[in-house]
Design a protein around this motif. Sequence first.
Motif, PDB file in Angstrom:
ATOM      1  N   ASN A 117      -6.706  -0.747  -6.526  1.00 25.86           N
ATOM      2  CA  ASN A 117      -5.781  -1.886  -6.590  1.00 25.86           C
ATOM      3  C   ASN A 117      -5.722  -2.340  -8.048  1.00 25.86           C
ATOM      4  OD1 ASN A 117      -8.082  -3.404  -7.020  1.00 25.86           O
ATOM      5  ND2 ASN A 117      -8.044  -4.412  -5.025  1.00 25.86           N
ATOM      6  N   GLN A 118      -5.206  -3.543  -8.289  1.00 27.70           N
ATOM      7  CA  GLN A 118      -4.994  -3.950  -9.686  1.00 27.70           C
ATOM      8  C   GLN A 118      -6.276  -3.976 -10.528  1.00 27.70           C
ATOM      9  OE1 GLN A 118      -2.900  -5.174  -7.354  1.00 27.70           O
ATOM     10  NE2 GLN A 118      -0.971  -5.833  -8.250  1.00 27.70           N
ATOM     11  N   LYS A 145       0.902  -2.618  -5.093  1.00 29.62           N
ATOM     12  CA  LYS A 145      -0.315  -3.453  -5.187  1.00 29.62           C
ATOM     13  C   LYS A 145      -1.561  -2.569  -5.084  1.00 29.62           C
ATOM     14  CE  LYS A 145       1.023  -7.940  -3.385  1.00 29.62           C
ATOM     15  NZ  LYS A 145       0.993  -8.783  -2.189  1.00 29.62           N
ATOM     16  N   SER A 146      -1.530  -1.628  -4.124  1.00 31.13           N
ATOM     17  CA  SER A 146      -2.656  -0.715  -3.929  1.00 31.13           C
ATOM     18  C   SER A 146      -2.135   0.690  -3.693  1.00 31.13           C
ATOM     19  CB  SER A 146      -3.488  -1.111  -2.706  1.00 31.13           C
ATOM     20  OG  SER A 146      -3.934  -2.435  -2.809  1.00 31.13           O
ATOM     21  N   ASP A 192      -9.044  -6.251   2.849  1.00 32.04           N
ATOM     22  CA  ASP A 192      -8.619  -5.667   1.568  1.00 32.04           C
ATOM     23  C   ASP A 192      -8.426  -4.161   1.733  1.00 32.04           C
ATOM     24  OD1 ASP A 192     -11.077  -4.238   1.188  1.00 32.04           O
ATOM     25  OD2 ASP A 192     -11.995  -5.976   0.231  1.00 32.04           O
ATOM     26  N   ILE A 193      -7.903  -3.538   0.695  1.00 28.17           N
ATOM     27  CA  ILE A 193      -7.565  -2.108   0.761  1.00 28.17           C
ATOM     28  C   ILE A 193      -8.807  -1.239   0.963  1.00 28.17           C
ATOM     29  CG2 ILE A 193      -7.584  -1.827  -1.773  1.00 28.17           C
ATOM     30  CD1 ILE A 193      -5.324   0.051   0.752  1.00 28.17           C
ATOM     31  N   VAL A 217       0.862  -1.196   0.000  1.00 27.11           N
ATOM     32  CA  VAL A 217       0.000   0.000   0.000  1.00 27.11           C
ATOM     33  C   VAL A 217       0.891   1.237   0.000  1.00 27.11           C
ATOM     34  CG1 VAL A 217      -1.815   1.293   1.199  1.00 27.11           C
ATOM     35  CG2 VAL A 217      -1.777  -1.204   1.362  1.00 27.11           C
TER      36      VAL A 217
END
Length: 324
Positions: free
Chosen positions: A252-253, A237-238, A289-290, A199
């Motif tokens: 994110n992706q 990643k995020s 998760d983010i 992150v």
Amino acid sequence: MYPELFNSFNNLNILIIGDVMMDAYLWGKVDRISPEAPVPIVSVNKKESRLGGAANVALNIKALGAKPIICSIIGDDKEGEELLELFVESGIDANSLVKIIGRKTTVKTRVIAQNQQILRIDAETDIEINISESNLVLNKFKLVLEQHKIDAIIFQDYDKGLITPYLIDEVIKSAKAKNIPIIVDPKKRNFLSYHHVDVFKPNLKELKEGLKVDFDAKNLAELKKTVASLQDKINAKSILLTLSELGVYAVNQNEERLTPAHIRTIADVSGAGDTVISVVATCIAAGTDIFVAAKLGNLAGGLVCEKVGVVPIDKSLLLQEAIK
């Protein structure tokens, strides 16, 4: 969902690598202007010293129920000793602090009158540490990884000289080998030095300065384009972008979300970024998760803005608000 998540925080160890400092406060009141210059005279009635910078992140992690471990540098001065005492009083593991001979410990003194900050005085050095000093820090870091199960690593950068591209690369290498998530709160100097982290959390000013761009944050297309160009450069990643009163933008992706800010009575924004990164990192360490992390971080940042001065988050209040 939230009560279980908040309970799980109690089993986590989070390592913070970042610039520690002392937040000193002079509280008083103003009832006249100086005859010597057009400035207010503050009659001081209270003095206080608190842990600041990356140490405030450690306080927030502790307030959330997780165990913070801090890896940083201090000066060999009176302020450094005072900072060590504050760590002991707060019950935070500071065995991984490295004392640098001849260096000045960062102290930010805030003068507050009538519940408003009217002046800040900074005493510090921001010269980058050299390779041998970096290696002293890395030795402490590697020892922590050997002795503890670390659930997340936070880079808390204030451009005060601890964090260098060399230190970043070495820490990321070790963390990747152990599958430890890395969460970054960046500043201008090393903005593009953090590659492949989990992150990356800049604020709007840091994003504009770090990429040397200007754009209208209210224009969603421009916002997305700028964040995408950052993503191309660092491959995080995020990315979690904090936008003050506009909320937070997380990507994110394969997904993106803009979470609006909650309307609050703002007393003082000092330390809000520290709170956000602490909550986000603890959530990531707990396996969320983010987007859940972003939502809770956003909520926590707003809550601490209602208090004057730099204060850690109140876990039970955050839980109540999250459920609400």
